[in-house]
Design a protein around this motif. Structure first.
Motif, PDB file in Angstrom:
ATOM      1  N   GLY B  87      34.190  38.377  59.410  1.00 39.48           N
ATOM      2  CA  GLY B  87      34.904  37.378  58.621  1.00 39.48           C
ATOM      3  C   GLY B  87      35.834  36.518  59.449  1.00 39.48           C
ATOM      4  O   GLY B  87      36.407  35.563  58.945  1.00 39.48           O
ATOM      5  N   LEU B  88      36.016  36.844  60.729  1.00 38.19           N
ATOM      6  CA  LEU B  88      36.928  36.040  61.545  1.00 38.19           C
ATOM      7  C   LEU B  88      36.324  34.698  61.959  1.00 38.19           C
ATOM      8  O   LEU B  88      36.943  33.662  61.750  1.00 38.19           O
ATOM      9  CB  LEU B  88      37.355  36.849  62.772  1.00 38.19           C
ATOM     10  N   PRO B  89      35.109  34.693  62.540  1.00 37.95           N
ATOM     11  CA  PRO B  89      34.611  33.401  63.034  1.00 37.95           C
ATOM     12  C   PRO B  89      34.319  32.442  61.895  1.00 37.95           C
ATOM     13  O   PRO B  89      33.851  32.855  60.827  1.00 37.95           O
ATOM     14  CB  PRO B  89      33.350  33.778  63.799  1.00 37.95           C
ATOM     15  N   ASP B  90      34.629  31.185  62.092  1.00 36.33           N
ATOM     16  CA  ASP B  90      34.273  30.126  61.148  1.00 36.33           C
ATOM     17  C   ASP B  90      34.956  30.242  59.807  1.00 36.33           C
ATOM     18  O   ASP B  90      34.460  29.700  58.818  1.00 36.33           O
ATOM     19  CB  ASP B  90      32.752  30.129  60.882  1.00 36.33           C
ATOM     20  N   ARG B  91      36.074  30.933  59.701  1.00 39.77           N
ATOM     21  CA  ARG B  91      36.644  31.148  58.366  1.00 39.77           C
ATOM     22  C   ARG B  91      37.036  29.811  57.722  1.00 39.77           C
ATOM     23  O   ARG B  91      36.695  29.530  56.589  1.00 39.77           O
ATOM     24  CB  ARG B  91      37.855  32.058  58.492  1.00 39.77           C
ATOM     25  N   GLU B  92      37.747  29.001  58.522  1.00 41.98           N
ATOM     26  CA  GLU B  92      38.189  27.718  57.967  1.00 41.98           C
ATOM     27  C   GLU B  92      37.012  26.774  57.759  1.00 41.98           C
ATOM     28  O   GLU B  92      36.942  26.054  56.756  1.00 41.98           O
ATOM     29  CB  GLU B  92      39.222  27.074  58.904  1.00 41.98           C
ATOM     30  N   TYR B  93      36.078  26.817  58.698  1.00 46.01           N
ATOM     31  CA  TYR B  93      34.943  25.900  58.598  1.00 46.01           C
ATOM     32  C   TYR B  93      34.073  26.236  57.392  1.00 46.01           C
ATOM     33  O   TYR B  93      33.646  25.346  56.646  1.00 46.01           O
ATOM     34  CB  TYR B  93      34.125  25.974  59.891  1.00 46.01           C
ATOM     35  N   GLU B  94      33.869  27.549  57.144  1.00 50.48           N
ATOM     36  CA  GLU B  94      33.064  27.942  55.981  1.00 50.48           C
ATOM     37  C   GLU B  94      33.753  27.530  54.683  1.00 50.48           C
ATOM     38  O   GLU B  94      33.095  27.149  53.716  1.00 50.48           O
ATOM     39  CB  GLU B  94      32.823  29.455  55.977  1.00 50.48           C
ATOM     40  N   ALA B  95      35.077  27.611  54.679  1.00 47.15           N
ATOM     41  CA  ALA B  95      35.805  27.183  53.479  1.00 47.15           C
ATOM     42  C   ALA B  95      35.578  25.692  53.232  1.00 47.15           C
ATOM     43  O   ALA B  95      35.367  25.252  52.094  1.00 47.15           O
ATOM     44  CB  ALA B  95      37.292  27.477  53.644  1.00 47.15           C
ATOM     45  N   ALA B  96      35.583  24.917  54.322  1.00 47.19           N
ATOM     46  CA  ALA B  96      35.339  23.480  54.181  1.00 47.19           C
ATOM     47  C   ALA B  96      33.921  23.224  53.693  1.00 47.19           C
ATOM     48  O   ALA B  96      33.684  22.354  52.856  1.00 47.19           O
ATOM     49  CB  ALA B  96      35.585  22.785  55.522  1.00 47.19           C
ATOM     50  N   VAL B  97      32.970  24.006  54.204  1.00 48.60           N
ATOM     51  CA  VAL B  97      31.575  23.837  53.780  1.00 48.60           C
ATOM     52  C   VAL B  97      31.446  24.172  52.295  1.00 48.60           C
ATOM     53  O   VAL B  97      30.745  23.490  51.540  1.00 48.60           O
ATOM     54  CB  VAL B  97      30.642  24.722  54.631  1.00 48.60           C
ATOM     55  N   ALA B  98      32.150  25.220  51.857  1.00 49.50           N
ATOM     56  CA  ALA B  98      32.094  25.596  50.449  1.00 49.50           C
ATOM     57  C   ALA B  98      32.646  24.487  49.567  1.00 49.50           C
ATOM     58  O   ALA B  98      32.274  24.363  48.399  1.00 49.50           O
ATOM     59  CB  ALA B  98      32.879  26.889  50.231  1.00 49.50           C
ATOM     60  N   HIS B  99      33.528  23.650  50.117  1.00 45.64           N
ATOM     61  CA  HIS B  99      34.079  22.538  49.350  1.00 45.64           C
ATOM     62  C   HIS B  99      33.246  21.281  49.486  1.00 45.64           C
ATOM     63  O   HIS B  99      33.732  20.193  49.201  1.00 45.64           O
ATOM     64  CB  HIS B  99      35.520  22.249  49.779  1.00 45.64           C
ATOM     65  N   GLY B 100      32.030  21.421  49.976  1.00 53.84           N
ATOM     66  CA  GLY B 100      31.137  20.281  49.934  1.00 53.84           C
ATOM     67  C   GLY B 100      30.868  19.601  51.254  1.00 53.84           C
ATOM     68  O   GLY B 100      30.056  18.686  51.320  1.00 53.84           O
ATOM     69  N   GLN B 101      31.543  20.030  52.305  1.00 55.29           N
ATOM     70  CA  GLN B 101      31.246  19.413  53.598  1.00 55.29           C
ATOM     71  C   GLN B 101      29.844  19.825  54.058  1.00 55.29           C
ATOM     72  O   GLN B 101      29.398  20.941  53.780  1.00 55.29           O
ATOM     73  CB  GLN B 101      32.298  19.853  54.634  1.00 55.29           C
ATOM     74  N   ARG B 102      29.145  18.914  54.740  1.00 58.63           N
ATOM     75  CA  ARG B 102      27.791  19.233  55.186  1.00 58.63           C
ATOM     76  C   ARG B 102      27.860  20.226  56.342  1.00 58.63           C
ATOM     77  O   ARG B 102      28.679  20.100  57.239  1.00 58.63           O
ATOM     78  CB  ARG B 102      27.081  17.962  55.634  1.00 58.63           C
ATOM     79  N   TYR B 103      26.968  21.261  56.314  1.00 56.90           N
ATOM     80  CA  TYR B 103      27.008  22.284  57.354  1.00 56.90           C
ATOM     81  C   TYR B 103      26.353  21.767  58.617  1.00 56.90           C
ATOM     82  O   TYR B 103      25.229  21.282  58.597  1.00 56.90           O
ATOM     83  CB  TYR B 103      26.297  23.559  56.878  1.00 56.90           C
TER      84      TYR B 103
END
Lengths: 115, 547
Positions: B87-103
């Motif tokens: 759960g450490l890597p990409d935590r903030e980035y995954e949150a942004a992706v969950a809010h609609g940002q393109r992966y």
């Protein structure tokens, strides 16, 4: 002038490079790298100093390899070069990242943590 | 050859897992990406199981059972580390992706992070099976290089990057030092095979009663260079900053994995010199013994004294990690003792057992820190790091609080817990080797350490919770795996002390020392490498041939 010099007799120690000469050069390179690493503050120069130390070890390995008349040391150097290349790639990546965040490569400017 | 490859099955499993993880981790589907950690854990567990099924030692090894012990140890603690890291890597980035940002796979770090974790563990396993200086060098670098990146990408703060750069530069310096040491060892003996080096040094000694100076210098440089990995004194400067700058789960990783690799490498390197000198015939040659003695005493003193004045929990644990390296160096000075020595005299067995104890106790403390987060005034979450964050933790969050108490008291070495059983053999082996002053230093340092470990425990257990915290309060949004790993560690600190004797027997078996001098088999007289003596250095080989 140079023709005269070329015909003169060199001192016996200088006549043929021996293991000793290679080791002196290698130790000098290693010391230079170590001193440079400890005194310079620019990250790129510091990295070049560690490279210098790596290559000093490589030179010693090749010289010893020739001295022992086996190829183990030379084999070792090939691997050392590979690892040095990997480290160089990593160092440049980290340095570029650092430079993007703070437009400086001065190690002194990166002192967020103290204690 | 076949036997050597068979003994590499754990590494092969890890390598295959790392390759799979690197592909799976950049999948556009969240569910597939999430399975990365699970795959890594399964691979690690499988590697550990394969390592238990050891095909038997190669014939020419001094430590026949060292490699399987270390492999199972790092695989076991590695699974716990993975639980904390999950759960450490990409935590903030995954949150942004969950809010609609393109992966975008290029911007994600997950795949590299898990793969580097596996590569680093693979490096430790390779170190433990090293039979050659080239192998040892590559394995040590394989352990370290991924950790530099793991530190730098562990969080998006500037601090992590700074820590990664610092770690990398000092790591490169350490690597250059031990590489030069390896070159000198090769030059002194004409071989890079550890067993051949040992035989040649032993044979040279039969003639002259003194160790070859080039080999000694090489071993000293190698010890200081590898000292970077264990955070021993001349190379300890990075520890506090790097441990504080990296995210807590990665710090837990740094405190165990490179340290294990460093100690195993030191054991293998010093074996080439051998513990066959001194008045009792069981210590290292005087120059190396003195240097190691000073390093051990300085390392524990510096670590403990500086830990006392810290106000950040991660810095306290960083300095305590330095101190624990100093304790383990006592075992290295004491050496394995005479053939067939009991466990209490075998310093190497003490180190191997202490690595297990330290790994578990330390991970418990870091798991607590990794589970806690603090919401700052600006609304951003950051890691809980101040020592005040622990105040009254047993009241507000009983489970985390008690994990912290058990881990801290265990690290201190309080009798019924695992830390005590780990430290006791270090004392007895030091006394058995006649290193009384060093054991006294060890005792004094354990007393200093009591101050800051008890402070950690008392803050959590006795103090009232802080009613008006600075900034926002603590929150506990971290992945639940961390708490679970911490719970397992705390249970192990208590439970494994009941199982201490079987574990001690395992470590004792792993540290079975079988030095043999076989003139004529490994190094025949004809092939004996020619050794550069002082006067031979200036002459080509033909003029200095040995009869």
């Amino acid at each position: 002038m140079s023709a005269i010099l070329a015909q003169a007799d060199y001192p016996a120690l200088m006549s043929a490079p021996t293991l000793f000469h290679y080791l002196v050069v290698s130790a000098f390179m290693f010391g230079l790298g170590l001193v440079g690493f400890l005194t310079r503050r620019n990250l790129i120069i510091m990295f070049l100093c560690t490279e210098l130390m790596f290559q000093a070890a490589g030179l010693a390995l090749v010289a010893f390899s020739r001295f022992h008349l086996n190829h183990t040391g030379e084999t070792f150097v090939i691997f050392v070069l590979t690892v040095a290349a990997a480290e160089a790639a990593m160092a440049l990546a980290l340095v570029v990242l650092l430079f993007r965040r703070k437009e400086t490569l001065d190690a002194e400017r990166w002192e967020e943590m103290r204690g | 050859m076949i036997q050597k490859i068979q003994s590499l099955w754990p590494e092969i499993v890890l390598f295959a897992t790392a390759c799979v993880v690197m592909v799976v981790g950049i999948s556009p589907s969240v569910a597939v990406r999430r399975s990365c950690g699970v795959i890594a854990g399964l691979g690690l567990a499988l590697a550990g199981l394969v390592a238990i099924d050891w095909p038997g030692p190669a014939s020419s090894v001094v430590w026949p059972a060292l490699a399987p012990y270390v492999k199972v140890l790092v695989a076991g603690v590695g699974v716990l580390l993975l639980l904390v890291l999950a759960g450490l890597p990409d935590r903030e980035y995954e949150a942004a992706v969950a809010h609609g940002q393109r992966y975008d796979p290029i911007r994600a770090n997950r795949a590299e992070f898990y793969a580097f974790f596996l590569f680093s563990i693979m490096g430790v396993m390779l170190v433990s099976g090293a039979e050659d200086l080239i192998w040892l060098f590559l394995a040590l670098e394989l352990t370290s290089l991924p950790t530099y990146i793991m530190v730098a990408i562990s969080s998006s703060r500037n601090r992590s990057l700074e820590a990664g750069v610092k770690y990398f530069f000092l790591g490169a310096l350490g690597a250059a030092l031990f590489l030069y040491g390896f070159a000198l060892l090769y030059g002194a003996t004409g071989s890079t095979n550890l067993e051949t080096i040992r035989q040649v040094i032993a044979q040279q000694r039969l003639g002259s009663e003194a160790v070859n100076g080039v080999a000694l210098a090489g071993a000293l440089l190698a010890v200081i260079g590898v000292g970077f990995k264990i955070a021993a004194v001349p190379m300890h400067f990075y520890t506090a900053d790097v441990y504080q700058g990296a995210a807590s789960p990665v710090t837990a990783f740094l405190a165990f994995v490179p340290k294990t690799a460093g100690f195993v490498a030191l054991i293998l390197l010093l074996t080439t010199i051998g513990w066959g000198y001194g008045p009792s015939g069981q210590s290292l040659p005087e120059p190396i013994r003195t240097v190691l003695w000073v390093i051990a005493a300085m390392t524990m003193t510096v670590g403990n004294v500086l830990a006392v004045v810290q106000s950040s929990v991660k810095r306290v644990l960083a300095y305590s990690s330095i101190a624990h390296s100093g304790y383990m160096l006592v075992g290295l000075v004491a050496g394995p003792g005479p053939a067939g020595a009991p466990f209490a005299r075998n310093g190497i067995a003490a180190i191997l057992f202490y690595l297990l104890c330290y790994g578990v106790m330390n991970l418990g403390a870091f798991a607590v820190m990794a589970s806690l987060e603090r919401r700052s005034r600006s609304g951003a979450t950051e890691e809980a790091d101040s020592i005040d964050d622990l105040r009254g933790l047993c009241t507000t969050r009983p489970m985390l609080g008690w994990i912290m108490v058990v881990s801290a008291v265990g690290l201190l070495g309080m009798p019924p817990l695992l830390g005590f059983f780990g430290k006791l053999p270090l004392f007895t082996s030091g006394i058995g080797a006649g290193e009384i002053p060093l054991v006294v230093v060890l005792g004094i340092n354990s007393a200093i350490a009591a101050y800051y470990y008890l402070r950690l425990a008392a803050l959590a257990l006795l103090e009232d919770p802080d009613v008006t915290p600075v900034g926002g309060g603590l929150s506990e949004n971290a992945p639940p795996g961390r708490k679970f790993a911490g719970f397992i560690c705390a249970a192990a600190v208590i439970g494994l002390s009941a199982l201490a004797w079987p574990l001690i027997n395992l470590a004792d078996g792993a540290a079975k020392y079988e030095p043999r001098l076989t003139p004529g088999s490994a190094v025949s007289a004809r092939e004996a490498p020619i050794v550069p003596s002082a006067d031979a250095l200036t002459e080509p080989r033909a003029a200095s041939g040995r009869p």
